[in-house]
Write an enzyme that holds these catalytic residues in place. Structure first.
Site, PDB file in Angstrom:
ATOM      1  N   ASP B  77       0.853  -1.198   0.000  1.00  0.00           N
ATOM      2  CA  ASP B  77       0.000   0.000   0.000  1.00  0.00           C
ATOM      3  C   ASP B  77       0.884   1.241   0.000  1.00  0.00           C
ATOM      4  OD1 ASP B  77       0.811  -0.554   2.686  1.00  0.00           O
ATOM      5  OD2 ASP B  77      -0.741   0.819   3.422  1.00  0.00           O
ATOM      6  N   ASP B 108       8.639   3.884  -1.407  1.00  0.00           N
ATOM      7  CA  ASP B 108       7.941   3.483  -0.169  1.00  0.00           C
ATOM      8  C   ASP B 108       6.626   2.800  -0.504  1.00  0.00           C
ATOM      9  OD1 ASP B 108       6.901   3.240   2.387  1.00  0.00           O
ATOM     10  OD2 ASP B 108       6.600   5.381   2.677  1.00  0.00           O
ATOM     11  N   GLU B 142       0.259  -0.756   5.819  1.00  0.00           N
ATOM     12  CA  GLU B 142       1.353  -0.133   6.583  1.00  0.00           C
ATOM     13  C   GLU B 142       1.157   1.369   6.707  1.00  0.00           C
ATOM     14  OE1 GLU B 142       5.307   1.522   7.636  1.00  0.00           O
ATOM     15  OE2 GLU B 142       4.076   2.015   5.901  1.00  0.00           O
ATOM     16  N   GLU B 143       0.658   1.998   5.654  1.00  0.00           N
ATOM     17  CA  GLU B 143       0.521   3.462   5.668  1.00  0.00           C
ATOM     18  C   GLU B 143      -0.635   3.937   6.544  1.00  0.00           C
ATOM     19  OE1 GLU B 143       2.849   5.156   4.757  1.00  0.00           O
ATOM     20  OE2 GLU B 143       3.883   4.214   3.063  1.00  0.00           O
ATOM     21  N   HIS B 416       6.260   9.829   0.644  1.00  0.00           N
ATOM     22  CA  HIS B 416       5.052  10.507   1.172  1.00  0.00           C
ATOM     23  C   HIS B 416       4.789  11.844   0.479  1.00  0.00           C
ATOM     24  CE1 HIS B 416       4.604   8.206   5.232  1.00  0.00           C
ATOM     25  NE2 HIS B 416       5.152   7.450   4.311  1.00  0.00           N
TER      26      HIS B 416
END
Lengths: 442, 442
Positions: B77, B108, B142-143, B416
């Site tokens: 994710d 990421d 995870e995010e 991000h």
């Protein structure tokens, strides 16, 4: 009352004259044209003046030397009707239910405007002429901030010269209570932008090592007030003219406004400047408000970022004798002197308007009070209002005259909201008020 | 390198697997399904496990007695891509520019995850089998704080039993410098909602008489720090374990991180806790950050309202031995004790994760250092990181094992943020590292 005035009002209401929406431009123009024709039919010399936006209607009776000249202002444009699904009746089809006319524009401002027009028509029918030189000025852009009105006043300054302006576009404190609004707050707006990193940062990777603009904008906003509701900007209150003792006493008699404010706002509690009543805080004390604040992630859930910038949209409501330019300079100095580390602070100046105050005991103020007393059968309430009506200041600046604000709207007339309405009784009272007002000013 | 690994990575990147946004649920699930199919095609026994949220991919080679068992973790994710207008290329369409792959998730974590997958594929093609028992665990949450991973580990504790966990989801101190991360900060999130009036109010009519939620949320956020960067929450630093002297000395040798932080962030200046270096602030000191603040009018220009509510999304980065639950209780107490007038303050608890610290000189720590040295040709840097990987603590608690964090991201990979990217060279190095790591651990 014959049915003709109501029928005329209904005709005007059916034009969906939403000035902010170009899809309604045709209806907005048609409302102005209808008014011009109506006034011409009543014997006025009437014209539709083009502007870069919606047209202005100007009409005059025969001006004779030695008479007072009164300028009657109103606006024929309305707010958007959305959300349409919240209307119980069609937004642009007037209908009377329980003595109130429901329609967009019923109270703001077509109902109040047409009360004056129909009052004039009745006086002309019954008496053949008016006791004053009358200039009528109806615009179609009030709901979008009257961008073309001040230039129009400047360009037609001699044609519009007058002794006083009269407007019915404010409120009554209660049904049947004549209300004279002799003061309005001014406004000064600015936007603060706090800039930090060049990009949004991961708050784990960089958190702790760079300044967060959202934290810093919060420090600026938090530093505007103490917890007694006092504005902390240096010199903010320097020019504030204190309330007169008669005002404090008169406003105390207007009833329990605290309970009404709690009920109208649904706030968990009142909060304002210590030492002042609810009405004093809203009508006669200056404020600092943040109208919008934002920075970083705005969506649902969480996102662990340090946003690159943050903003606060500020507005200051001003009272006599605060100067908007002076206040904005003081606000800028106050924000910059914090010298917040790790960020840059920018202040963008926005729109301004001065506070307005006339003496209700002046000759024309007393004339207005007499007209209200004759219409409603008791001395009127003397109030100020907390909002700003920039055109009142424009009349003062360009034409050099005061404005008599003789409102006919009730607090529950839902101006700007769904199910806007206007009591038939207030429409009739407005027709009567028009005659008494012109007689008292004559 | 053949083009197949890059093509596989691009396929995975095109799934807009934004786990926090339910509008993207389909793409998130599709990313997991694609990975399961890919691993099955490589000869692993692979399954997609349902959870209350996004699914977990588990795959294993044939586990043989007497071999080390390594669990490889990653997440498929990604963070939301907003603000989209700041991307120079479409956020979910990978493109290589100057040797870097630009796409949300490139670094990421899809790029780092696929480096391991493609490294395994190459070893299997060239050698027929792996030197260890391998268990692959890829999650899709995870995010958003991995809400379902710990329950999943607990429910599949025996199936997932292992000797050590390996993850590439951290950073390298510089291009070409192998980096072993032996510590991470923890996290504790909450959202503060300040509620005032029941509806948005006209700031002229009611301004000065009721509390403005945007002002009050600013007071809460402003009260989190002093201007020396110290967090003002009572007891916030009580449990903080001081840095070891060898760490302070080792980190000093990593170069001028202050200049790098300024250059990477583009901030006008550094700002943090007095008495600590840039690296110490980011890796070993706790923080309080506001990740998002909002209230009132958010559009262009001005709208003179008092918004009915305002929010602040807060996160706290934690270090050993701070407990997330204890910190959130202290934060709540700190916020509520302000007793702000005229509003209601609600604190909604968000996700948490404990800080992590392992001994880099342990046997497996030394194996990881050897693999890094073989891949990059020099002894690795030993660092902590400022971010949080809560699952590292979950592996410790549920499976009883340490996690080797062998990051492949560079400081300017924009995790991000808009224009996230990942060097093709790092992707290739990750494939090589995978082989050396399994050999060193075997």
């Amino acid at each position: 009352m014959s049915t003709q005035p109501l029928e005329d009002l209904f005709t005007l209401l059916r034009f969906a004259s939403v000035s902010t929406d170009s899809a309604h431009d045709g209806a907005t123009r048609a409302a102005g044209e209808w008014l011009r024709n109506k006034l011409e039919g009543m014997g006025f010399r009437a014209a539709l003046h083009e502007t870069p936006g919606h047209p202005v209607v100007v009409a005059k009776n025969e001006h004779k030397p030695g008479r007072q000249t009164v300028l009657l202002y109103g606006h024929y444009d309305v707010q958007p009707a959305e959300p349409l699904e919240e209307w119980r009746t069609p937004a642009f089809e007037p209908v009377v239910i329980d003595g109130r006319i429901f329609c967009r524009g019923a109270t703001d401002n077509k109902g109040q405007l047409m009360a004056h027009v129909c009052g004039l028509e009745r006086t002309l029918l019954e008496q053949g002429e008016l006791p004053v030189n009358l200039t009528i000025l109806f615009e179609g852009e009030e709901e979008i901030g009257s961008p073309n009105l001040k230039p129009f006043l400047e360009a037609h300054k001699e044609e519009l010269a007058c002794d006083v302006v009269a407007i019915s576009d404010t409120g009554m404190v209660a049904p049947g209570v004549g209300t004279f609004t002799y003061g309005l707050r001014g406004i000064a707006c600015c936007e603060v932008v706090v800039r930090g990193p060049a990009i949004d940062l991961h708050s784990g990777i960089f958190g702790g090592a760079v300044a967060n603009p959202a934290t810093m904008v919060s420090k600026l906003v938090a530093g505007l007030h103490d917890l007694n509701g006092k504005v902390l900007v240096d010199g903010f209150y320097d020019a504030v003219r204190p309330l007169a003792e008669w005002e404090r006493q008169a406003w105390k008699k207007l009833g329990d406004s605290e309970a009404e404010t709690l009920s109208l706002t649904g706030s968990p509690g009142l909060f304002g400047e210590a030492g002042y009543s609810d009405l004093e805080r809203r009508w006669a004390r200056p404020t600092a408000e943040v109208n919008g604040i934002g920075g970083g992630y705005q969506g649902e859930g969480s996102k662990t970022v340090i946003g690159r910038s943050a903003f606060a949209k500020l507005s200051f409501r001003l009272v006599p004798d605060q100067e908007p330019g002076d206040i904005l300079a003081k606000v800028q100095a106050h924000l910059q002197k914090q010298q917040l580390p790790g960020v840059k602070v920018e202040v963008q100046i926005g729109h301004v308007g001065q506070a307005y105050l006339m003496d209700p005991m002046s000759a024309r103020g007393q004339a207005a009070q007499r007209a209200l007393e004759k219409t409603f059968g008791a001395p009127p309430a003397l109030i100020r209002e907390g909002g700003s009506i920039p055109i009142v200041q424009a009349f003062k600046e360009v034409l050099g005259v005061d404005t008599l604000l003789l409102g006919l709207a009730l607090p529950d007339c839902q101006a700007h909201a769904p199910n806007e309405n206007f009591p038939v009784a207030n429409f009739e009272a407005g027709m009567v008020l028009n005659r008494h007002l012109l007689e008292a000013l004559a």
